[in-house]
Design a protein around this motif. Structure first.
Motif, PDB file in Angstrom:
ATOM      1  N   ASN A   1      11.747  21.320   1.215  1.00  0.00           N
ATOM      2  CA  ASN A   1      11.010  20.845   0.045  1.00  0.00           C
ATOM      3  C   ASN A   1       9.541  20.569   0.297  1.00  0.00           C
ATOM      4  OD1 ASN A   1      13.368  20.329  -1.904  1.00  0.00           O
ATOM      5  ND2 ASN A   1      14.011  19.336   0.009  1.00  0.00           N
ATOM      6  N   ILE A   2       9.121  20.732   1.538  1.00  0.00           N
ATOM      7  CA  ILE A   2       7.705  20.554   1.867  1.00  0.00           C
ATOM      8  C   ILE A   2       7.303  21.668   2.834  1.00  0.00           C
ATOM      9  CG2 ILE A   2       7.679  18.039   1.542  1.00  0.00           C
ATOM     10  CD1 ILE A   2       7.826  17.716   4.573  1.00  0.00           C
ATOM     11  N   VAL A   3       5.993  21.910   2.895  1.00  0.00           N
ATOM     12  CA  VAL A   3       5.451  22.848   3.886  1.00  0.00           C
ATOM     13  C   VAL A   3       4.469  22.051   4.734  1.00  0.00           C
ATOM     14  CG1 VAL A   3       4.095  24.951   4.235  1.00  0.00           C
ATOM     15  CG2 VAL A   3       5.681  24.793   2.295  1.00  0.00           C
ATOM     16  N   VAL A   4       4.612  22.179   6.038  1.00  0.00           N
ATOM     17  CA  VAL A   4       3.793  21.378   6.939  1.00  0.00           C
ATOM     18  C   VAL A   4       2.962  22.298   7.815  1.00  0.00           C
ATOM     19  CG1 VAL A   4       3.910  19.748   8.869  1.00  0.00           C
ATOM     20  CG2 VAL A   4       5.459  19.494   6.933  1.00  0.00           C
TER      21      VAL A   4
ATOM     22  N   ILE B   1       0.501  18.248   4.542  1.00  0.00           N
ATOM     23  CA  ILE B   1       1.862  18.299   3.987  1.00  0.00           C
ATOM     24  C   ILE B   1       1.745  18.730   2.527  1.00  0.00           C
ATOM     25  CG2 ILE B   1       3.979  17.001   3.475  1.00  0.00           C
ATOM     26  CD1 ILE B   1       3.066  14.983   5.649  1.00  0.00           C
ATOM     27  N   GLN B   2       2.398  19.833   2.199  1.00  0.00           N
ATOM     28  CA  GLN B   2       2.375  20.309   0.807  1.00  0.00           C
ATOM     29  C   GLN B   2       3.755  20.131   0.198  1.00  0.00           C
ATOM     30  OE1 GLN B   2       1.616  24.512   0.271  1.00  0.00           O
ATOM     31  NE2 GLN B   2       0.985  24.195  -1.851  1.00  0.00           N
ATOM     32  N   LEU B   3       3.805  19.421  -0.915  1.00  0.00           N
ATOM     33  CA  LEU B   3       5.074  19.288  -1.638  1.00  0.00           C
ATOM     34  C   LEU B   3       5.423  20.671  -2.197  1.00  0.00           C
ATOM     35  CD1 LEU B   3       4.233  15.964  -3.527  1.00  0.00           C
ATOM     36  CD2 LEU B   3       5.392  16.241  -1.317  1.00  0.00           C
ATOM     37  N   ASN B   4       6.692  21.056  -2.083  1.00  0.00           N
ATOM     38  CA  ASN B   4       7.009  22.455  -2.372  1.00  0.00           C
ATOM     39  C   ASN B   4       8.342  22.616  -3.114  1.00  0.00           C
ATOM     40  OD1 ASN B   4       6.626  25.259  -2.225  1.00  0.00           O
ATOM     41  ND2 ASN B   4       7.870  25.386  -0.357  1.00  0.00           N
ATOM     42  N   ARG B   5       8.359  22.081  -4.347  1.00  0.00           N
ATOM     43  CA  ARG B   5       9.480  22.395  -5.255  1.00  0.00           C
ATOM     44  C   ARG B   5       8.859  22.964  -6.524  1.00  0.00           C
ATOM     45  NH1 ARG B   5      13.239  18.050  -7.178  1.00  0.00           N
ATOM     46  NH2 ARG B   5      14.682  19.799  -7.428  1.00  0.00           N
TER      47      ARG B   5
ATOM     48  N   ASP C   1      15.567  12.661  -3.369  1.00  0.00           N
ATOM     49  CA  ASP C   1      15.826  11.966  -2.099  1.00  0.00           C
ATOM     50  C   ASP C   1      15.542  12.859  -0.900  1.00  0.00           C
ATOM     51  OD1 ASP C   1      16.529   9.613  -3.312  1.00  0.00           O
ATOM     52  OD2 ASP C   1      18.664  10.079  -3.382  1.00  0.00           O
ATOM     53  N   LYS C   2      15.965  14.112  -0.997  1.00  0.00           N
ATOM     54  CA  LYS C   2      15.797  15.040   0.135  1.00  0.00           C
ATOM     55  C   LYS C   2      14.311  15.244   0.427  1.00  0.00           C
ATOM     56  CE  LYS C   2      17.972  18.257   2.797  1.00  0.00           C
ATOM     57  NZ  LYS C   2      16.951  18.533   3.726  1.00  0.00           N
TER      58      LYS C   2
ATOM     59  N   PHE D   1       3.427  13.167  12.171  1.00  0.00           N
ATOM     60  CA  PHE D   1       1.968  13.268  12.289  1.00  0.00           C
ATOM     61  C   PHE D   1       1.378  11.946  12.794  1.00  0.00           C
ATOM     62  CE2 PHE D   1       1.545  16.899   9.015  1.00  0.00           C
ATOM     63  CZ  PHE D   1       1.350  17.835  10.022  1.00  0.00           C
ATOM     64  N   ASP D   2       1.940  10.840  12.338  1.00  0.00           N
ATOM     65  CA  ASP D   2       1.418   9.536  12.767  1.00  0.00           C
ATOM     66  C   ASP D   2       1.573   9.369  14.279  1.00  0.00           C
ATOM     67  OD1 ASP D   2       0.057   7.386  11.627  1.00  0.00           O
ATOM     68  OD2 ASP D   2       1.818   6.082  11.709  1.00  0.00           O
ATOM     69  N   ALA D   3       2.668   9.929  14.809  1.00  0.00           N
ATOM     70  CA  ALA D   3       2.941   9.767  16.243  1.00  0.00           C
ATOM     71  C   ALA D   3       2.225  10.826  17.091  1.00  0.00           C
ATOM     72  CB  ALA D   3       4.448   9.871  16.486  1.00  0.00           C
ATOM     73  N   ASP D   4       1.665  11.835  16.452  1.00  0.00           N
ATOM     74  CA  ASP D   4       1.069  12.961  17.181  1.00  0.00           C
ATOM     75  C   ASP D   4      -0.367  12.609  17.586  1.00  0.00           C
ATOM     76  OD1 ASP D   4      -0.130  15.321  17.975  1.00  0.00           O
ATOM     77  OD2 ASP D   4       0.901  16.546  16.479  1.00  0.00           O
ATOM     78  N   GLU D   5      -0.609  12.516  18.879  1.00  0.00           N
ATOM     79  CA  GLU D   5      -1.934  12.097  19.372  1.00  0.00           C
ATOM     80  C   GLU D   5      -3.044  13.067  19.005  1.00  0.00           C
ATOM     81  OE1 GLU D   5      -1.933  11.271  23.502  1.00  0.00           O
ATOM     82  OE2 GLU D   5      -0.625   9.521  23.282  1.00  0.00           O
ATOM     83  N   ASP D   6      -2.684  14.294  18.670  1.00  0.00           N
ATOM     84  CA  ASP D   6      -3.715  15.289  18.345  1.00  0.00           C
ATOM     85  C   ASP D   6      -4.116  15.259  16.867  1.00  0.00           C
ATOM     86  OD1 ASP D   6      -3.789  16.210  20.944  1.00  0.00           O
ATOM     87  OD2 ASP D   6      -2.095  17.571  20.606  1.00  0.00           O
ATOM     88  N   ILE D   7      -3.465  14.423  16.078  1.00  0.00           N
ATOM     89  CA  ILE D   7      -3.766  14.368  14.639  1.00  0.00           C
ATOM     90  C   ILE D   7      -4.562  13.095  14.330  1.00  0.00           C
ATOM     91  CG2 ILE D   7      -2.706  14.101  12.332  1.00  0.00           C
ATOM     92  CD1 ILE D   7      -2.476  16.938  13.443  1.00  0.00           C
ATOM     93  N   GLY D   8      -5.661  13.279  13.547  1.00  0.00           N
ATOM     94  CA  GLY D   8      -6.499  12.131  13.215  1.00  0.00           C
ATOM     95  C   GLY D   8      -6.495  11.780  11.742  1.00  0.00           C
ATOM     96  N   CYS D   9      -5.990  12.674  10.907  1.00  0.00           N
ATOM     97  CA  CYS D   9      -5.974  12.411   9.465  1.00  0.00           C
ATOM     98  C   CYS D   9      -4.922  13.318   8.825  1.00  0.00           C
ATOM     99  CB  CYS D   9      -7.354  12.687   8.866  1.00  0.00           C
ATOM    100  SG  CYS D   9      -7.554  12.160   7.163  1.00  0.00           S
ATOM    101  N   ILE D  10      -4.348  12.860   7.725  1.00  0.00           N
ATOM    102  CA  ILE D  10      -3.258  13.606   7.080  1.00  0.00           C
ATOM    103  C   ILE D  10      -3.654  13.873   5.620  1.00  0.00           C
ATOM    104  CG2 ILE D  10      -0.800  13.526   6.420  1.00  0.00           C
ATOM    105  CD1 ILE D  10      -0.527  11.366   8.739  1.00  0.00           C
ATOM    106  N   ILE D  11      -3.354  15.076   5.150  1.00  0.00           N
ATOM    107  CA  ILE D  11      -3.564  15.409   3.728  1.00  0.00           C
ATOM    108  C   ILE D  11      -2.198  15.627   3.090  1.00  0.00           C
ATOM    109  CG2 ILE D  11      -4.496  17.094   2.091  1.00  0.00           C
ATOM    110  CD1 ILE D  11      -6.637  17.800   4.161  1.00  0.00           C
ATOM    111  N   LEU D  12      -2.013  15.021   1.919  1.00  0.00           N
ATOM    112  CA  LEU D  12      -0.794  15.256   1.138  1.00  0.00           C
ATOM    113  C   LEU D  12      -1.210  15.958  -0.146  1.00  0.00           C
ATOM    114  CD1 LEU D  12       2.224  14.844   0.638  1.00  0.00           C
ATOM    115  CD2 LEU D  12       1.708  12.554  -0.218  1.00  0.00           C
ATOM    116  N   THR D  13      -0.621  17.111  -0.412  1.00  0.00           N
ATOM    117  CA  THR D  13      -1.029  17.858  -1.595  1.00  0.00           C
ATOM    118  C   THR D  13       0.190  18.483  -2.288  1.00  0.00           C
ATOM    119  OG1 THR D  13      -2.695  19.438  -2.393  1.00  0.00           O
ATOM    120  CG2 THR D  13      -1.458  20.082  -0.423  1.00  0.00           C
ATOM    121  N   GLY D  14      -0.069  19.103  -3.432  1.00  0.00           N
ATOM    122  CA  GLY D  14       1.010  19.755  -4.169  1.00  0.00           C
ATOM    123  C   GLY D  14       0.624  21.192  -4.455  1.00  0.00           C
ATOM    124  N   SER D  15       0.832  21.616  -5.701  1.00  0.00           N
ATOM    125  CA  SER D  15       0.476  22.990  -6.078  1.00  0.00           C
ATOM    126  C   SER D  15      -0.698  22.931  -7.047  1.00  0.00           C
ATOM    127  CB  SER D  15       1.672  23.661  -6.749  1.00  0.00           C
ATOM    128  OG  SER D  15       1.905  23.033  -7.995  1.00  0.00           O
TER     129      SER D  15
END
Ligand code: CO8
Length: 258
Positions: free
Chosen positions: A5-8, A17-21, A30-31, A43-57
């Motif tokens: 349901n998402i594309v990362v 993170i792209q919402l993908n339904r 829920d899923k 992503f929060d735990a990944d030391e190589d990541i400094g910022c996260i984008i959440l998007t849709g379509s």
């Protein structure tokens, strides 16, 4: 990790993170919320990541919680927390900045999800709304709490009571979104912002997020004290030494997240 349901994806130090339904305008079930929680935590735990984008379509960031899934839930189903309520708060536990890049509809739970992000960059096509009242229910993921803090009591009452949508221009005037960009530049512009944030010292970025979020929970005096202590603690970091030294040497800083 395989998601349904998402594309990362990752672009340098930015996690996307792209919402993908698409067939359900990214309606949140829920899923999807489980997958979103997992991707955010990774992503929060990944030391190589400094910022996260959440998007849709292009058409929808998310058109709300999945009405089809919810329609026959009983009070016990939702109260006991097995459905819809159980996994919505994960995003609030993320310590790195999360930017919502919103095009099209951000309605109901979709608007609430965008508001749970640290800030919203909107395409000129974005439409925000809390239409739950038209379904005989009310916002359940912070809409009646975050919307008045973002846009004033008057506009929040107007939107939650009439169910009307706010376009991007009104949302920017009201302070719900930080900026509006042309629809075809949404990801490009959001990536520039995210990449800029990811180039800063990550622990200091996390302190800024933590401190601004306290503004919603504390008195002004307590909040200023909290900020002061965090400010003091930056002087224990190597990145503060590097940032100020680089300024004086007229060169870009090389932060090491230390
Ligand atoms: N849930 C399920 N399916 C949806 C949803 C939704 N929220 N929104 C759209 N869809 C589906 C439609 O049913 C349709 O499916 P199908 O093609 O199989 O019929 C498909 O997406 C496309 O939608 P439309 O044909 O309706 O597209 P339009 O362009 O005509 O309209 C709208 C777009 C205006 C966005 C319209 O779809 C709409 O009004 N959607 C519902 C918006 C809404 O009411 N959202 C609030 C839902 S309630 C909620 O979010 C409560 C959150 C509580 C969270 C609590 C957590 C703790």
């Amino acid at each position: 990790m395989n998601y349904e349901n998402i594309v990362v994806e990752t672009r340098e130090k930015v996690g996307i993170i792209q919402l993908n339904r698409p067939k359900a305008l990214n309606a949140l079930n829920d899923k999807l919320m489980d997958e979103l929680g997992t991707a955010l935590t990774d992503f929060d735990a990944d030391e190589d990541i400094g910022c996260i984008i959440l998007t849709g379509s292009e058409k929808a960031f998310a058109a709300g919680a999945d009405i089809g899934a919810m329609a026959n839930y009983t009070f016990m189903d939702v109260y006991k927390g097995e459905y819809i309520t159980r996994n919505w708060e994960q995003i609030r536990r993320i310590r790195k900045p999360v930017i919502a890049a919103v095009a099209g509809y951000a309605l109901g739970g979709g608007c609430e999800l965008a508001m749970m992000c640290d800030f919203i960059i909107a395409a000129e096509t974005a439409k925000f709304g809390q239409p739950e009242i038209k379904l005989g229910t009310i916002p359940g993921a912070g809409g009646t709490q975050r919307l008045p803090r973002a846009v004033s009591k008057a506009k929040a009452m107007d939107m939650c009571l009439t169910g009307r949508m706010m376009d991007a221009a009104e949302a920017e005037r009201a302070g719900l979104v930080s900026r509006i960009v042309p629809a075809d530049k949404l990801m490009e512009e959001t990536l520039v912002a995210a990449t800029t944030i990811a180039s800063m010292s990550l622990p200091v970025v996390m302190m800024v997020k933590e401190s601004i979020n306290r503004a919603y929970e504390m008195t002004l005096n307590d909040g200023v004290q909290f900020e002061r202590r965090l400010f003091h603690s930056t002087f224990a970091t190597e990145d503060q030494k590097e940032g100020m030294k680089a300024f004086m040497e007229k060169r870009p800083p090389a932060f090491r997240n230390l």
